[in-house]
Design a protein around this motif. Structure first.
Motif, PDB file in Angstrom:
ATOM      1  N   PRO A 193       0.817  -1.233   0.000  1.00 57.63           N
ATOM      2  CA  PRO A 193       0.000   0.000   0.000  1.00 57.63           C
ATOM      3  C   PRO A 193       0.839   1.267   0.000  1.00 57.63           C
ATOM      4  O   PRO A 193       0.490   2.258  -0.643  1.00 57.63           O
ATOM      5  CB  PRO A 193      -0.816  -0.121   1.298  1.00 57.63           C
ATOM      6  CG  PRO A 193      -0.806  -1.575   1.629  1.00 57.63           C
ATOM      7  CD  PRO A 193       0.518  -2.076   1.168  1.00 57.63           C
ATOM      8  N   VAL A 194       1.962   1.222   0.730  1.00 64.12           N
ATOM      9  CA  VAL A 194       2.821   2.401   0.768  1.00 64.12           C
ATOM     10  C   VAL A 194       3.419   2.677  -0.598  1.00 64.12           C
ATOM     11  O   VAL A 194       3.507   3.814  -1.057  1.00 64.12           O
ATOM     12  CB  VAL A 194       3.942   2.208   1.824  1.00 64.12           C
ATOM     13  CG1 VAL A 194       4.817   3.458   1.899  1.00 64.12           C
ATOM     14  CG2 VAL A 194       3.335   1.911   3.179  1.00 64.12           C
ATOM     15  N   LYS A 195       3.821   1.593  -1.323  1.00 66.57           N
ATOM     16  CA  LYS A 195       4.423   1.750  -2.644  1.00 66.57           C
ATOM     17  C   LYS A 195       3.406   2.241  -3.668  1.00 66.57           C
ATOM     18  O   LYS A 195       3.746   2.944  -4.616  1.00 66.57           O
ATOM     19  CB  LYS A 195       5.054   0.440  -3.119  1.00 66.57           C
ATOM     20  CG  LYS A 195       6.281   0.023  -2.332  1.00 66.57           C
ATOM     21  CD  LYS A 195       7.169  -0.903  -3.131  1.00 66.57           C
ATOM     22  CE  LYS A 195       7.820  -0.183  -4.276  1.00 66.57           C
ATOM     23  NZ  LYS A 195       8.762  -1.013  -5.028  1.00 66.57           N
ATOM     24  N   VAL A 196       2.151   1.863  -3.458  1.00 71.41           N
ATOM     25  CA  VAL A 196       1.119   2.363  -4.366  1.00 71.41           C
ATOM     26  C   VAL A 196       1.017   3.879  -4.255  1.00 71.41           C
ATOM     27  O   VAL A 196       0.915   4.597  -5.259  1.00 71.41           O
ATOM     28  CB  VAL A 196      -0.236   1.691  -4.058  1.00 71.41           C
ATOM     29  CG1 VAL A 196      -1.355   2.410  -4.794  1.00 71.41           C
ATOM     30  CG2 VAL A 196      -0.196   0.219  -4.439  1.00 71.41           C
ATOM     31  N   VAL A 197       1.063   4.372  -3.013  1.00 64.82           N
ATOM     32  CA  VAL A 197       1.006   5.820  -2.808  1.00 64.82           C
ATOM     33  C   VAL A 197       2.220   6.498  -3.417  1.00 64.82           C
ATOM     34  O   VAL A 197       2.139   7.540  -4.075  1.00 64.82           O
ATOM     35  CB  VAL A 197       0.900   6.137  -1.298  1.00 64.82           C
ATOM     36  CG1 VAL A 197       0.987   7.648  -1.069  1.00 64.82           C
ATOM     37  CG2 VAL A 197      -0.389   5.583  -0.727  1.00 64.82           C
ATOM     38  N   SER A 198       3.409   5.889  -3.220  1.00 64.25           N
ATOM     39  CA  SER A 198       4.637   6.513  -3.725  1.00 64.25           C
ATOM     40  C   SER A 198       4.739   6.454  -5.241  1.00 64.25           C
ATOM     41  O   SER A 198       5.511   7.198  -5.841  1.00 64.25           O
ATOM     42  CB  SER A 198       5.866   5.837  -3.110  1.00 64.25           C
ATOM     43  OG  SER A 198       6.008   4.509  -3.623  1.00 64.25           O
ATOM     44  N   SER A 199       3.978   5.550  -5.870  1.00 62.05           N
ATOM     45  CA  SER A 199       4.065   5.419  -7.324  1.00 62.05           C
ATOM     46  C   SER A 199       3.236   6.444  -8.075  1.00 62.05           C
ATOM     47  O   SER A 199       3.290   6.517  -9.295  1.00 62.05           O
ATOM     48  CB  SER A 199       3.602   4.018  -7.752  1.00 62.05           C
ATOM     49  OG  SER A 199       2.227   3.838  -7.442  1.00 62.05           O
ATOM     50  N   CYS A 252       3.314  16.302   4.259  1.00 61.54           N
ATOM     51  CA  CYS A 252       2.695  15.563   5.365  1.00 61.54           C
ATOM     52  C   CYS A 252       2.554  14.087   5.009  1.00 61.54           C
ATOM     53  O   CYS A 252       2.826  13.213   5.842  1.00 61.54           O
ATOM     54  CB  CYS A 252       1.316  16.155   5.684  1.00 61.54           C
ATOM     55  SG  CYS A 252       1.371  17.837   6.341  1.00 61.54           S
ATOM     56  N   LEU A 253       2.142  13.798   3.766  1.00 63.43           N
ATOM     57  CA  LEU A 253       1.986  12.422   3.332  1.00 63.43           C
ATOM     58  C   LEU A 253       3.316  11.680   3.382  1.00 63.43           C
ATOM     59  O   LEU A 253       3.392  10.529   3.812  1.00 63.43           O
ATOM     60  CB  LEU A 253       1.401  12.391   1.911  1.00 63.43           C
ATOM     61  CG  LEU A 253       1.206  11.005   1.289  1.00 63.43           C
ATOM     62  CD1 LEU A 253       0.226  10.186   2.111  1.00 63.43           C
ATOM     63  CD2 LEU A 253       0.715  11.132  -0.149  1.00 63.43           C
ATOM     64  N   ALA A 254       4.376  12.332   2.932  1.00 61.42           N
ATOM     65  CA  ALA A 254       5.696  11.706   2.955  1.00 61.42           C
ATOM     66  C   ALA A 254       6.125  11.427   4.390  1.00 61.42           C
ATOM     67  O   ALA A 254       6.696  10.368   4.692  1.00 61.42           O
ATOM     68  CB  ALA A 254       6.710  12.603   2.255  1.00 61.42           C
ATOM     69  N   LEU A 255       5.837  12.372   5.314  1.00 56.11           N
ATOM     70  CA  LEU A 255       6.208  12.193   6.710  1.00 56.11           C
ATOM     71  C   LEU A 255       5.422  11.052   7.345  1.00 56.11           C
ATOM     72  O   LEU A 255       5.987  10.193   8.039  1.00 56.11           O
ATOM     73  CB  LEU A 255       5.972  13.501   7.470  1.00 56.11           C
ATOM     74  CG  LEU A 255       6.339  13.509   8.950  1.00 56.11           C
ATOM     75  CD1 LEU A 255       7.833  13.265   9.124  1.00 56.11           C
ATOM     76  CD2 LEU A 255       5.952  14.836   9.596  1.00 56.11           C
ATOM     77  N   VAL A 256       4.095  11.027   7.092  1.00 63.01           N
ATOM     78  CA  VAL A 256       3.258   9.963   7.651  1.00 63.01           C
ATOM     79  C   VAL A 256       3.662   8.603   7.089  1.00 63.01           C
ATOM     80  O   VAL A 256       3.756   7.607   7.811  1.00 63.01           O
ATOM     81  CB  VAL A 256       1.768  10.259   7.368  1.00 63.01           C
ATOM     82  CG1 VAL A 256       0.900   9.060   7.751  1.00 63.01           C
ATOM     83  CG2 VAL A 256       1.318  11.501   8.126  1.00 63.01           C
ATOM     84  N   SER A 257       3.906   8.538   5.783  1.00 62.89           N
ATOM     85  CA  SER A 257       4.291   7.274   5.156  1.00 62.89           C
ATOM     86  C   SER A 257       5.605   6.758   5.720  1.00 62.89           C
ATOM     87  O   SER A 257       5.762   5.563   5.994  1.00 62.89           O
ATOM     88  CB  SER A 257       4.401   7.451   3.642  1.00 62.89           C
ATOM     89  OG  SER A 257       3.176   7.859   3.092  1.00 62.89           O
ATOM     90  N   THR A 258       6.556   7.659   5.900  1.00 59.97           N
ATOM     91  CA  THR A 258       7.849   7.254   6.454  1.00 59.97           C
ATOM     92  C   THR A 258       7.691   6.773   7.882  1.00 59.97           C
ATOM     93  O   THR A 258       8.284   5.762   8.287  1.00 59.97           O
ATOM     94  CB  THR A 258       8.826   8.435   6.398  1.00 59.97           C
ATOM     95  OG1 THR A 258       8.949   8.894   5.050  1.00 59.97           O
ATOM     96  CG2 THR A 258      10.195   8.017   6.896  1.00 59.97           C
ATOM     97  N   GLY A 259       6.867   7.502   8.699  1.00 63.37           N
ATOM     98  CA  GLY A 259       6.641   7.073  10.075  1.00 63.37           C
ATOM     99  C   GLY A 259       5.967   5.724  10.138  1.00 63.37           C
ATOM    100  O   GLY A 259       6.349   4.856  10.946  1.00 63.37           O
ATOM    101  N   ALA A 260       4.925   5.500   9.300  1.00 64.85           N
ATOM    102  CA  ALA A 260       4.234   4.221   9.270  1.00 64.85           C
ATOM    103  C   ALA A 260       5.182   3.102   8.853  1.00 64.85           C
ATOM    104  O   ALA A 260       5.142   1.988   9.408  1.00 64.85           O
ATOM    105  CB  ALA A 260       3.045   4.283   8.310  1.00 64.85           C
TER     106      ALA A 260
END
Length: 537
Positions: free
Chosen positions: A315-321, A503-511
């Motif tokens: 799911p994280v990679k889907v967001v980053s793609s 914010c999305l990058a920060l949350v994704s990295t924290g998760a």
């Protein structure tokens, strides 16, 4: 025992003695010269900081003109063409008496020859006179061929873009005063003042013909009024003033070898080390950089981590793609044009041609005239630009015009401002295509070649207390562009999207870190056994 090391006991080498003899001779000759009557310095050596960026644009590849490059061995192949040119413009009598009527005359004005060049030339009078005579005669032959083109004209040199580029280089210029002396020396009989004036006008007409044919910017001047214009310093000087259109004359004022100030292009800045970016504030951080770093981190963790971590990371990679670079590219500052000058990379803050048309329906319209006539007419939604006719030699000519302008004393850098404007509005081949459709750009070069040509040039520092018409036009374009509802909407989206992305990058990295920590904990303490035990109980 003490030894005395006086200069008398240390003999000079032959080379040192030759240098002393030449310097003392020059010193004696120039004592008698009235400095006020010497011609101004007009031929400059291009600084290494500029020439090293693209040496081919400032160093002749085929023809050496003048003392800076004449004695380069790799250019000797053109010497026989130069000698043949002398035969074309001279009678047999003049050729047999060439030493007496041309060389001796040039030796008499040796201080004036040297005064035209900013570089010290370690040549004796005889060598310098021969260089000026041969290259001056060859250049006169080229100019005469442009003025009188018939079936007997050899067009091999006229149609050669390398020859044209070499002739227009700053370091290859033959000063007008020297060209006039060579031409006058070949006259059979002495001329009166009126006849001499007519000869000057004829020589100016030949220079004008060449400029008109080769100028990258088309200018409009009534040829019948050419006599009103003062004598140019040289060919490049005439082309420069015809493009900039200094009222009343085509001759520049006094010149000096002032440094040329440059800043990098936006393209080069973008491809250089990221340290330049990191020094700026976090508000200007490039979203592409953050996105690429996150994607690289995910790939690394997926490679070295446990197999089951792939399911968690999907799911994280889907967001980053998501193509954030494509989305954020719609909202770049250079595309939207804020009307402010960005000192970081020198890119003039004005939207590209395609963005002006797409978002504000601003059209670029052509005219033939001076760059001082560039203007933005809000009532017509039109930015008026001079017509350009670009060919393979246009980039070399443009670069040398910029270099010459930068060397001029107290220059307002009008041409540099114009080049900066064209660099700002041309980003891609699409921009060039629109300019061609509107008639602003003509020529045989492809859209991509023209875009690369402008994007590859250094942005020139053009700061000055004087506000030119180009800066006024840029301000009006940016103000008009900024009022458009679509542009204001996009800018608002850019601001919110950029904040959301951080914010999305920060949350994704924290998760991601939490998941990795949990996965590592469970691997070490065998959580699946404990989970199974609780289920059995």
């Amino acid at each position: 025992m003490e030894h005395s090391y006086s200069s008398a006991t240390v003999p000079l080498s032959s080379s040192a003695r030759g240098w002393v003899d030449r310097i003392s001779s020059i010193f004696r000759n120039e004592i008698a010269v009235d400095i006020d009557h010497l011609p101004p310095v007009s031929v400059f050596e291009v600084p290494k900081t500029l020439s090293l960026q693209k040496p081919d644009a400032y160093t002749p590849q085929l023809i050496a003109m003048g003392p800076y490059h004449h004695l380069r061995p790799e250019l000797y192949q053109m010497e026989r063409y130069k000698l043949a040119a002398i035969k074309e413009i001279s009678t047999p009598e003049q050729i047999s008496n060439f030493q007496r009527i041309v060389i001796n005359r040039l030796k008499e004005i040796d201080p004036s020859i040297r005064a035209c060049y900013n570089k010290f030339m370690d040549y004796d009078q005889d060598t310098l006179a021969w260089i000026v005579a041969i290259d001056g005669c060859f250049f006169l032959h080229i100019l005469h061929s442009y003025l009188v083109q018939d079936e007997t004209t050899d067009r091999r040199l006229l149609d050669n873009t390398i020859v044209t580029a070499d002739i227009m280089m700053l370091e290859n210029q033959i000063p007008f005063v020297l060209l006039k002396e060579v031409r006058k020396s070949l006259q059979v009989s002495p001329k009166s003042n009126d006849q001499g004036e007519e000869d000057d006008i004829e020589l100016i007409s030949m220079l004008f013909q060449f400029c008109e044919a080769q100028s990258p910017v088309k200018f409009s001047i009534d040829k019948t009024n050419q006599v009103r214009y003062h004598r140019p310093l040289h060919l490049l000087d005439m082309m420069y003033h015809m493009i900039v259109n200094v009222p009343g004359c085509v001759v520049s004022g006094s010149l000096e070898n002032s440094p040329i100030q440059l800043v990098p292009t936006f393209t080069e800045f973008r491809n250089s080390s990221t340290s330049s970016y990191s020094s700026s504030s976090t508000d200007n951080e490039d979203p592409d950089v953050a996105h690429n770093n996150l994607e690289a981190l995910l790939d690394l963790v997926e490679t070295i981590g446990p197999t089951r971590i792939q399911h968690v990371l999907r799911p994280v990679k889907v967001v980053s793609s998501i193509p954030w670079s494509t989305i954020s590219g719609l909202y770049r500052k250079s595309d939207l044009g804020t009307g402010e000058q960005n000192s970081g990379h020198g890119e003039i803050a004005i939207p590209s041609v395609s963005h002006l048309w797409r978002y504000a329906k601003v059209q670029c319209k052509p005219f033939i005239g001076s760059i001082k006539e560039i203007k933005f007419v809000e009532e017509e939604d039109a930015l008026y630009l001079p017509v350009m006719n670009l060919n393979a030699s246009s980039e070399v000519i443009t670069r040398n015009l910029v270099a010459y302008e930068a060397a001029m004393y107290n220059s307002t850098l009008e041409f540099a401002r114009y080049v900066n404007l064209m660099n700002g509005i041309i980003d891609t081949a699409e921009d060039v295509k629109l300019l061609k459709q509107n008639g602003v750009i003509k020529g045989a070069l492809t859209d991509g070649e023209i875009a690369d040509q402008f994007n590859g040039m250094k942005r020139c520092y053009a700061g000055s207390d004087h506000k030119s018409n180009i800066e006024v036009a840029v301000e009006k374009v940016n103000k008009f562009y900024g009022k458009k509802l679509l542009v204001r909407t996009v800018r608002g989206l850019k601001k919110n999207l950029y904040a959301s992305w951080k914010c999305l990058a920060l949350v994704s990295t924290g998760a991601l870190l939490v998941v990795l920590s949990l996965q590592t904990f469970c691997e070490f303490y065998q959580c699946h056994k404990l989970w199974n035990f609780h289920q059995e109980s």
